[in-house]
Design an enzyme around this catalytic site. Structure first.
Site, short mmCIF file in Angstrom:
data_model
loop_
_atom_site.label_atom_id
_atom_site.label_comp_id
_atom_site.label_asym_id
_atom_site.label_seq_id
_atom_site.Cartn_x
_atom_site.Cartn_y
_atom_site.Cartn_z
N GLY A 5 0.86 -1.18 0.00
CA GLY A 5 0.00 0.00 0.00
C GLY A 5 0.89 1.23 0.00
N THR A 6 0.30 2.39 -0.17
CA THR A 6 1.08 3.62 -0.10
C THR A 6 1.50 3.90 1.33
OG1 THR A 6 -0.90 4.97 0.24
CG2 THR A 6 -0.21 4.62 -2.04
N GLU A 21 9.39 -2.93 5.39
CA GLU A 21 10.16 -2.11 4.45
C GLU A 21 10.81 -3.00 3.37
OE1 GLU A 21 9.74 0.94 4.61
OE2 GLU A 21 9.31 1.49 6.68
N ALA A 22 10.07 -4.01 2.94
CA ALA A 22 10.61 -4.99 2.00
C ALA A 22 10.91 -4.39 0.63
CB ALA A 22 9.65 -6.16 1.86
N GLN A 23 10.37 -3.22 0.34
CA GLN A 23 10.68 -2.58 -0.94
C GLN A 23 12.18 -2.28 -1.07
OE1 GLN A 23 8.90 -1.06 1.45
NE2 GLN A 23 9.70 1.02 1.80
#
Length: 218
Positions: free
Chosen positions: A9-10, A87-89
């Site tokens: 999600g954002t 924070e997997a991005q």
């Protein structure tokens, strides 16, 4: 069967809050997990929610090896039933491959939480790989809102109050506080229309107070 879950999600959609809640629910049933994060706004080795909740975590850098960490933990007699990965991005694509291997070869559940795209509207490598590999992808139902009231779909970065679309991908900041002095680096969620026009809440307010017309050009 263990699964690789991806919750996305954002900003402001409650990802870190859900990560903490997921850990709580599993721990309450006697399961033993590990919590990972990287570049959290609260500092190193901390998973934090904007609601004020925090939990100690293992900091992940580009050299961290999830597979080796879990295998070493099990070999040493530890118990690992699940992994919480916030924070997997920011994880590398190879690290996402490691998480998938943990699920498939060790039958350990992995719950990953992250933003899909960066402030330039491009997919993060970690998120892109999660989209490709996850058993389940869940878009969070708590909708973050643009200043105009529409559903926010894009993350914007501001530097000294001005929106930017170029620069380093990873720069830690937080959601700008309305009414305060502009932070050196801050983030704001916008709808696609206002992200395209680079029209942040502060700029929209300034334009509204100005006799100049809105900048509707390209």
């Amino acid at each position: 069967m263990a699964e690789l879950h991806f919750f996305t999600g954002t900003m402001d959609s409650g990802k870190s809050t859900l990560a903490l809640q997921t850990n709580h629910n599993h721990a309450a049933r006697g399961r033993v997990g590990r919590i990972f994060t990287t570049h959290d706004r609260a500092g190193e080795a901390i998973l934090s929610s904007r609601l004020g909740l925090t939990h100690d975590a293992i900091e992940v850098d580009d050299t961290f090896d999830f597979w080796r960490y879990v295998v070493d933990s099990l070999t040493a007699g530890g118990r690992v039933d699940y992994l919480i990965c916030d924070e997997a991005q920011f994880y590398t694509a190879y690290q996402i491959d490691q998480l998938a291997k943990v699920v498939d070869e060790l039958q350990i559940d992995v719950f990953a939480f992250g933003i899909l795209s960066d402030f330039r509207t491009r997919l993060f490598p970690g998120s892109a790989r999660l989209v490709e590999l996850a058993d389940r992808m869940n878009v969070l139902q708590v909708e973050a809102l643009c200043w105009c009231g529409k559903r926010a779909t894009h993350n914007a970065r501001t530097e000294d109050g001005a929106m930017v679309v170029e620069g380093e991908v990873i720069v830690v900041g937080d959601v700008d506080s309305p009414g305060g002095a502009p932070a050196e680096v801050a983030y704001e969620v916008l709808c696609r229309q206002h992200h395209r026009r680079r029209l942040t809440a502060a700029r929209a307010q300034a334009v509204a107070l100005s006799p100049e017309p809105l900048p509707f050009g390209s």
